[in-house]
Write an enzyme that holds these catalytic residues in place. Structure first.
Site, PDB file in Angstrom:
ATOM      1  N   HIS A   1      17.706  15.451  -2.179  1.00 43.49           N
ATOM      2  CA  HIS A   1      16.369  14.829  -1.986  1.00 43.49           C
ATOM      3  C   HIS A   1      15.506  15.950  -1.626  1.00 43.49           C
ATOM      4  O   HIS A   1      15.767  16.957  -1.138  1.00 43.49           O
ATOM      5  CB  HIS A   1      16.655  13.561  -1.266  1.00 43.49           C
ATOM      6  CG  HIS A   1      17.408  12.373  -1.849  1.00 43.49           C
ATOM      7  ND1 HIS A   1      18.601  12.515  -1.775  1.00 43.49           N
ATOM      8  CD2 HIS A   1      16.933  11.379  -2.532  1.00 43.49           C
ATOM      9  CE1 HIS A   1      18.918  11.223  -2.568  1.00 43.49           C
ATOM     10  NE2 HIS A   1      18.083  10.624  -2.928  1.00 43.49           N
TER      11      HIS A   1
ATOM     12  N   ASP B   1       0.852  -6.320   3.636  1.00 43.67           N
ATOM     13  CA  ASP B   1       1.165  -4.948   4.325  1.00 43.67           C
ATOM     14  C   ASP B   1       1.000  -5.270   5.693  1.00 43.67           C
ATOM     15  O   ASP B   1       0.573  -6.384   6.186  1.00 43.67           O
ATOM     16  CB  ASP B   1       0.577  -3.756   3.706  1.00 43.67           C
ATOM     17  CG  ASP B   1       1.123  -2.432   3.745  1.00 43.67           C
ATOM     18  OD1 ASP B   1       1.702  -2.221   4.858  1.00 43.67           O
ATOM     19  OD2 ASP B   1       1.293  -1.756   2.940  1.00 43.67           O
TER      20      ASP B   1
ATOM     21  N   ARG C   1       3.778   3.922  -1.622  1.00 43.99           N
ATOM     22  CA  ARG C   1       4.179   4.590  -2.614  1.00 43.99           C
ATOM     23  C   ARG C   1       4.712   3.714  -3.570  1.00 43.99           C
ATOM     24  O   ARG C   1       4.248   3.525  -4.586  1.00 43.99           O
ATOM     25  CB  ARG C   1       4.859   6.115  -2.469  1.00 43.99           C
ATOM     26  CG  ARG C   1       5.131   6.573  -3.875  1.00 43.99           C
ATOM     27  CD  ARG C   1       5.451   8.022  -3.511  1.00 43.99           C
ATOM     28  NE  ARG C   1       6.379   8.273  -2.379  1.00 43.99           N
ATOM     29  CZ  ARG C   1       6.950   9.482  -1.899  1.00 43.99           C
ATOM     30  NH1 ARG C   1       6.269  10.460  -2.191  1.00 43.99           N
ATOM     31  NH2 ARG C   1       7.880   9.253  -0.939  1.00 43.99           N
ATOM     32  N   MET C   2       5.844   3.124  -3.018  1.00 43.44           N
ATOM     33  CA  MET C   2       6.599   2.150  -4.098  1.00 43.44           C
ATOM     34  C   MET C   2       5.986   0.979  -4.124  1.00 43.44           C
ATOM     35  O   MET C   2       5.903   0.305  -5.420  1.00 43.44           O
ATOM     36  CB  MET C   2       8.037   1.991  -3.362  1.00 43.44           C
ATOM     37  CG  MET C   2       8.891   2.977  -3.239  1.00 43.44           C
ATOM     38  SD  MET C   2       9.357   3.638  -5.143  1.00 43.44           S
ATOM     39  CE  MET C   2      10.171   2.250  -5.780  1.00 43.44           C
TER      40      MET C   2
ATOM     41  N   ALA D   1       0.667  -1.112  -0.019  1.00 46.62           N
ATOM     42  CA  ALA D   1       0.073  -0.067  -0.210  1.00 46.62           C
ATOM     43  C   ALA D   1       0.910   1.226   0.094  1.00 46.62           C
ATOM     44  O   ALA D   1       0.244   2.343  -0.393  1.00 46.62           O
ATOM     45  CB  ALA D   1      -0.808   0.089   1.152  1.00 46.62           C
TER      46      ALA D   1
ATOM     47  N   LYS E   1      12.995  13.556   3.240  1.00 48.82           N
ATOM     48  CA  LYS E   1      13.953  12.582   3.445  1.00 48.82           C
ATOM     49  C   LYS E   1      14.639  12.728   4.901  1.00 48.82           C
ATOM     50  O   LYS E   1      15.166  13.849   5.374  1.00 48.82           O
ATOM     51  CB  LYS E   1      14.822  12.468   2.401  1.00 48.82           C
ATOM     52  CG  LYS E   1      15.642  11.190   2.607  1.00 48.82           C
ATOM     53  CD  LYS E   1      16.524  11.199   1.338  1.00 48.82           C
ATOM     54  CE  LYS E   1      17.482   9.889   1.049  1.00 48.82           C
ATOM     55  NZ  LYS E   1      16.826   8.542   1.554  1.00 48.82           N
TER      56      LYS E   1
ATOM     57  N   PRO F   1      20.634  -0.585  -2.161  1.00 49.85           N
ATOM     58  CA  PRO F   1      20.281   0.852  -1.673  1.00 49.85           C
ATOM     59  C   PRO F   1      19.468   1.598  -2.896  1.00 49.85           C
ATOM     60  O   PRO F   1      18.816   2.454  -2.533  1.00 49.85           O
ATOM     61  CB  PRO F   1      21.614   1.544  -1.505  1.00 49.85           C
ATOM     62  CG  PRO F   1      22.546   1.163  -2.185  1.00 49.85           C
ATOM     63  CD  PRO F   1      22.252  -0.465  -2.576  1.00 49.85           C
TER      64      PRO F   1
END
Length: 277
Positions: A157, A35, A13-14, A11, A161, A125
Site C-alpha cells: 500500500h 461528517d 476522499r472515499m 467530505a 497507510k 474490510p
C-alpha cells in the site's frame, strides 16, 4: 424507485467518490451527507464535494438524527468514532448501514451486531468485487492443492497507510487458514529476519510493503514441489471500493435484518470445508 442513500464521512476522499457515484446512478438519490462537527465542509451543498454539479439541496451536516431519517441506507467511510455514533443512531431508527470504515474494535463489532437485530448491515474490510473474488479463489486453491503447498501472502500500500498488515490481507489470511483447517493466529508469521530457522510446514507468511501511492495490491503465493501458483489483485484506483459499497447499499435495502458481508452481496459460493470469515 430510487434508493435514498446517506454518506457518512462525506467530505473524505472515499465519501466524495461515493457521493459522485450516487449522483450518477439513475436508481439512487443522495438523501444525506454526514461528517464530523469539526469538518470545514459543514453547511456546503453535497454536490460541491463530488463532481462540482448542482446544487442538489442536500447540505453536509453533523446532525445524525435528521440525516439518518432522510436515508434508507447509510454508506459509512468515516472514522471508528464516526462509525460508532452512526451505528447508535441507525440502531435507534432501524436504518440499514454499509460499513467500510476499518480498524474497528470489539465494542464496535458488538454495536454492528446490535444494529443487525433490526436492520440489514453489510460490513467488509474491502468492497472491491475483485478482492472478494480473490478471497474465494484463494480458499478454493488451498483446498485443491493440499498441504504440500506452502502459503505466503504479500500486500503493498501507499506510504501513508498506518496499519499493517492491511485488513484485506488479514481477511485473506483467515480465508486460507480456514481452508487448510488451521488457526491463523497461531500459524501466521509476520515477516522474517535474522535466523528464524527453516520454514515450518504449517506457517503462513504475511509480508507488508509500503511505498509511493500504491492504492492496494494483494498476492497469494502457493509454493509446492516443482511448481508455484500465484493469485493477485491490484486496485488501479479507489473508486472500485466506492462502486462496491454503492452496489452493497442497493442490495442491503432488499434484505431482512441481519449481518452480511460483500460475499453475500455478490452471491459468492463459499468453499464447503471452510467459508470466508
Amino acid at each position: 424507485m430510487s434508493v435514498r442513500m446517506g454518506v457518512n464521512g462525506a467530505a473524505g476522499r472515499m465519501g466524495r467518490m461515493v457521493i459522485d457515484l450516487i449522483m450518477k446512478d439513475p436508481e439512487a438519490e443522495l438523501g444525506a451527507a454526514i461528517d464530523a462537527a469539526s469538518c470545514p465542509a459543514l453547511g456546503k451543498d453535497a454536490a460541491e464535494l463530488a463532481a462540482g454539479v448542482g446544487p442538489i439541496g442536500v447540505k453536509v451536516t453533523d446532525d445524525l438524527d435528521s440525516a439518518v431519517t432522510a436515508a434508507q441506507v447509510v454508506i459509512d467511510f468515516s472514522t471508528p468514532q464516526g462509525t460508532r455514533q452512526l451505528l447508535a443512531t441507525c440502531t435507534r431508527k432501524a436504518v440499514s448501514c454499509v460499513v467500510g470504515t476499518t480498524a474497528l474494535g470489539e465494542s464496535d463489532l458488538l454495536a454492528v451486531n446490535e444494529l443487525a437485530r433490526t436492520a440489514p448491515v453489510v460490513v467488509a474490510p474491502n468492497f472491491s468485487v475483485g478482492v472478494n473474488a480473490l478471497w474465494y479463489l484463494a480458499a478454493k486453491a488451498v483446498e485443491l492443492l493440499g498441504p504440500e503447498f506452502d502459503i505466503e501472502i504479500v500486500e503493498m500500500h501507499h506510504r501513508n497507510k498506518e496499519d499493517a498488515p492491511s485488513g484485506t490481507a488479514l481477511r485473506l489470511l483467515q480465508a486460507v487458514a480456514k481452508a487448510r483447517g488451521i488457526d491463523p493466529e497461531k500459524t501466521a508469521v509476520y515477516g522474517r529476519s535474522g535466523r528464524p530457522g527453516a520454514r515450518t510446514a504449517g506457517e503462513i507468511g504475511v509480508l507488508a510493503l509500503r511505498g509511493g501511492d500504491v492504492v492496494g495490491e494483494h498476492s497469494l503465493v502457493l509454493a509446492g514441489p516443482g511448481e508455484r501458483v500465484e493469485l493477485s489483485h491490484r486496485a488501479h484506483g479507489r473508486e472500485v471500493f466506492a462502486r462496491g459499497a454503492v452496489r452493497a447499499a442497493h442490495w442491503a435495502v432488499k434484505q431482512d435484518a441481519g449481518l452480511y458481508d460483500m460475499a453475500d452481496v455478490l452471491g459468492l459460493p463459499l468453499p464447503a470445508s471452510s467459508g470466508l470469515p
